[in-house]
Write a protein that holds these residues in place. Structure first.
Motif: not given
Lengths: 247, 247
Positions: B181-208
DNA sequence: TCTTGACATTCACGTTACGTCATGGTTTAT
DNA sequence: ATAAACCATGACGTAACGTGAATGTCAAGA
């Protein structure tokens, strides 16, 4: 502010009996004992209980927990690491069992009665050893000569191409580790694998199966495929079994 | 051609004591008993032993094995299926334990002492329940309104693109299930996932983090991601935890 | 034939981490 | 005062055998 057994037990979500037992084996002694013989626990004791339960959740035995909590100089990290290993092994074993169950169910569905021999395959150590030896012998005696004869007949170009194709097949498979071994792409790759083997000699279905077995069980083989990916040997073996079933 | 205890025991790779015990509980009776009191087993008994050991390898209890072998009408397939489920659950649990061990080791390394609270998190059912509820409330109360407001503000084109991107991210992740899970590619994808969530609302780290939790623990979520791949929920949760740790 | 060693038998206790009575005393609340 | 709820200490039960212990049986070599 001391707790009675029930109070502490409720707090930590265990039964009083557990506290009795921990007292009995000396893992967690009450901080004081009343004149009436009642056990009383203070916050220090409560904290220790927390720690005990924490380690218990990690599936350590109470003996081990006692050792960890006893010696401050104890290498907790090493202990946890070792325990992690043990858990991994259990998981491996459970995955093996699931495999076997799946196979068994398949056989049941197909009405193909498994012979006792088959039932025992993989369980009986002797059978196992004999099996592997046979595979090695098959691979060795007849085949090795044939293999080296064919190999010598190739040009350098041929050889390079064959090796490259083989490597590609394994790399392809490495990208499909998360799929079902019966998956069409996986089986297509297995077809290429079969062709690759045939570049050296003509394998019977039993030899193919034996190879799959060896890939997983024989350390030298397993190490090679594990270098590609840790799950590779098991996956390959399943894919091969499937492939041979379909021949 | 009867076997004595030792002979049969050696054949099946068990100890005589095991045969004594199976006799005692009536699971495997000798086919005959000599005048000297010796137990003798014929081939039928040997076969039965094979079957017992087969099921034992599958980790069934002797009781269950007895039941299976007793009733010819027994639905073996159903029993095996059920047992398979149980094994899967054990694996889940073991994976959980490994997770916790990893976290603990991390904390130990970082000298960050875990507070008792932290130690207990994930073990205490009440804390667990409260945690999930909070996540749901956070997701629900404040967020749902914000989410629907933002969503309405998008054009149909925007919406299609956002959904497509989200789907792609999950598919990308599905191809990386075998990585750390710490792999760079995985974490890059997680960044995209975060952006995707932000399309809907602004999540706090706890919400994530709560989302990751929900993906794994809440049946509706889990079912969705399991449809992509059985290992997806657990993998996602780990990747999310890691991602949030790094924020 | 005698002896020896390998086998056989039946108790019966030990293992893990408690659960579950049983019996009887103590505290607390009404 | 009395009942309910708690406390205590045994002590047996669990799963699947492992591990002696005490003793009887059998096959083989001297």
């Amino acid at each position: 502010m001391d707790y009675t057994v029930k109070q502490l037990a409720d707090l930590a979500d265990v039964t009083p009996r557990t506290l009795h037992y921990y007292d009995e084996i000396g893992l967690l002694r009450p901080s004081s004992i009343g004149e009436n013989g009642y056990r009383y626990y203070n916050d220090t004791a409560a904290l220790r209980l927390q720690q005990i339960l924490f380690y218990r959740e990690l599936d350590l035995s109470l003996d081990e927990i006692g050792a960890i909590l006893a010696s401050a100089g104890f290498d907790v990290e090493a202990a946890l690491h070792q325990h992690r290993q043990a858990l991994q092994q259990r998981i491996s074993r459970l995955n093996h069992l699931i495999d076997t169950i799946d196979n068994t169910i398949q056989h049941l569905r197909g009405e193909k009665e498994m012979s006792t021999q088959e039932l025992f395959q993989g369980f009986d150590d002797e059978t196992q050893a004999r099996y592997e030896q046979e595979a090695a012998e098959l691979y060795g005696a007849e085949t090795v000569r044939e293999s080296s004869r064919r190999w010598k007949s190739y040009t350098a170009e041929d050889k390079a191409r064959i090796m490259a194709e083989g490597g590609q097949t394994y790399r392809d498979l490495a990208h499909m580790l998360d799929r079902d071994p019966a998956d069409a792409d996986v089986q297509a790759a297995m077809g290429r694998w079969h062709q690759h083997i045939r570049a050296f000699y003509e394998p019977t279905p039993d030899i193919l199966r034996g190879l799959g077995h060896a890939y997983e069980e024989q350390p030298e083989f397993a190490a090679f495929y594990e270098a590609i990916h840790p799950d590779m040997p098991g996956f390959l073996r399943r894919a091969i079994d499937r492939y041979v079933d379909m021949l």
